[in-house]
Design an enzyme around this catalytic site. Structure first.
Site, PDB file in Angstrom:
ATOM      1  N   HIS A   1       4.129  48.245   1.324  1.00  0.00           N
ATOM      2  CA  HIS A   1       3.389  49.193   2.156  1.00  0.00           C
ATOM      3  C   HIS A   1       4.175  49.650   3.386  1.00  0.00           C
ATOM      4  CE1 HIS A   1      -0.245  49.019  -0.175  1.00  0.00           C
ATOM      5  NE2 HIS A   1      -0.347  47.707  -0.061  1.00  0.00           N
TER       6      HIS A   1
ATOM      7  N   ARG B   1       8.393  41.363   0.729  1.00  0.00           N
ATOM      8  CA  ARG B   1       7.368  41.700  -0.264  1.00  0.00           C
ATOM      9  C   ARG B   1       7.833  42.919  -1.044  1.00  0.00           C
ATOM     10  NH1 ARG B   1       0.967  42.838   0.721  1.00  0.00           N
ATOM     11  NH2 ARG B   1       1.690  44.505   2.117  1.00  0.00           N
TER      12      ARG B   1
ATOM     13  N   GLU C   1      -5.115  38.783  -5.082  1.00  0.00           N
ATOM     14  CA  GLU C   1      -5.844  39.741  -4.248  1.00  0.00           C
ATOM     15  C   GLU C   1      -6.787  40.625  -5.061  1.00  0.00           C
ATOM     16  OE1 GLU C   1      -3.067  42.183  -2.002  1.00  0.00           O
ATOM     17  OE2 GLU C   1      -1.685  42.335  -3.672  1.00  0.00           O
TER      18      GLU C   1
ATOM     19  N   ASP D   1      -7.152  43.583   0.091  1.00  0.00           N
ATOM     20  CA  ASP D   1      -7.378  43.971  -1.304  1.00  0.00           C
ATOM     21  C   ASP D   1      -8.415  43.072  -1.959  1.00  0.00           C
ATOM     22  OD1 ASP D   1      -5.826  46.294  -1.950  1.00  0.00           O
ATOM     23  OD2 ASP D   1      -4.052  45.088  -1.555  1.00  0.00           O
TER      24      ASP D   1
END
Ligand code: 3PY
Ligand code: MG
Length: 255
Positions: free
Chosen positions: A45, A70, A149, A175
């Site tokens: 993200h 990530r 998630e 999430d």
């Protein structure tokens, strides 16, 4: 020899990681110099492309913190590239099945555990190891964390935790809350989400796996430690800069 991130996490002591989305290597170095034990680069993200992430990994090393990244959903090829460039831990989002967990974990472990491909020269240099030493320690030192998630992941949790090649899990409460409420509510700090997190941490501990979680406040960090989570995020570069800018401007707002 310095204690590896993997050893710290397995020893049961909490490790706090800063979270970086701004694709600014110097900010990641500042996190490290501020004393954060670890810094996570968010390639899911955040704004990072691979080249900037490589420079940020080196900057974190220069500042003396552990290096975590990530990856975007399903991008195991990038996981391999990031460990080659010095990531000591990779977090894979939206892992929903045993098969997805296996494929991810194997992508960052050398044979016979996995099928990681050879060329870790930058990683070895950042850890001050020869490539032989790196090879001997990589499978135990590199930490693979599968993000839990979704409802699907919770349903498959026992299967995911049974994956031998996988070191642990990492909970994404935002999430998770969206999935638990079927899209009705974003509620990462709510009670239902907290109960689900506690259950995930308990199962991870029973399976002998490392548990990590993304946190949005100091209170949540404390709750996470009590629940048994050991890799815990606290502090995002975008938030620091935004809040710092507002606070500085507020002081002179009358002009
Ligand atoms: C989530 O809360 O869903 C996350 O992935 C944290 O970044
Ligand atoms: Mg998420």
């Amino acid at each position: 020899e310095a204690t590896s991130l993997a050893e710290k996490l397995r020893s049961g002591n909490p490790v706090i990681t800063a979270w970086s989305v701004l694709a600014a290597p110097m900010l990641t170095e500042m996190f490290a110099r501020a004393g954060y034990p670890a810094v996570t680069l968010d390639l899911q993200h955040g704004m990072y492309d691979f080249g900037v992430a490589c420079d940020a990994l080196a900057a974190i090393a220069l500042g003396g913190a552990h290096r975590i990244a990530r990856i975007p959903v399903g991008d195991n090829a990038l996981a391999g590239r990031l460990v080659d460039m010095g990531a000591e831990c990779v977090i894979a989002p939206m892992i929903n099945s045993h098969a997805e967990a296996v494929d991810f974990a194997r992508s960052i472990k050398y044979p016979p555990v996995g099928d990681r491909s050879w060329s870790p020269y930058r990683a070895a240099a950042l850890s001050g190891q020869s490539s032989d030493e790196y090879l001997q320690t990589a499978n135990s030192n590199i930490v693979s964390l599968a993000m839990i998630e979704t409802l699907e992941a919770i349903d498959a949790l026992d299967d995911i935790l049974s994956v031998e090649e996988l070191d642990g899990i990492f909970v994404g409460p935002s999430d998770l809350s969206l999935s638990l409420s079927k899209g009705a509510a974003l509620d990462p700090n709510g009670d239902e989400t907290a109960d689900a997190c506690a259950e995930i941490a308990r199962k991870a501990r029973d399976a002998g796996k490392i548990a990590g979680i993304f946190c949005l406040s100091a209170e949540k960090v404390e709750e996470a430690v009590d629940q048994g989570f050991r890799l815990i995020s606290h502090g995002i570069d975008r938030t620091f800069v935004g809040e710092g800018a507002s606070a500085a401007l507020d002081e002179v707002r009358k002009y």
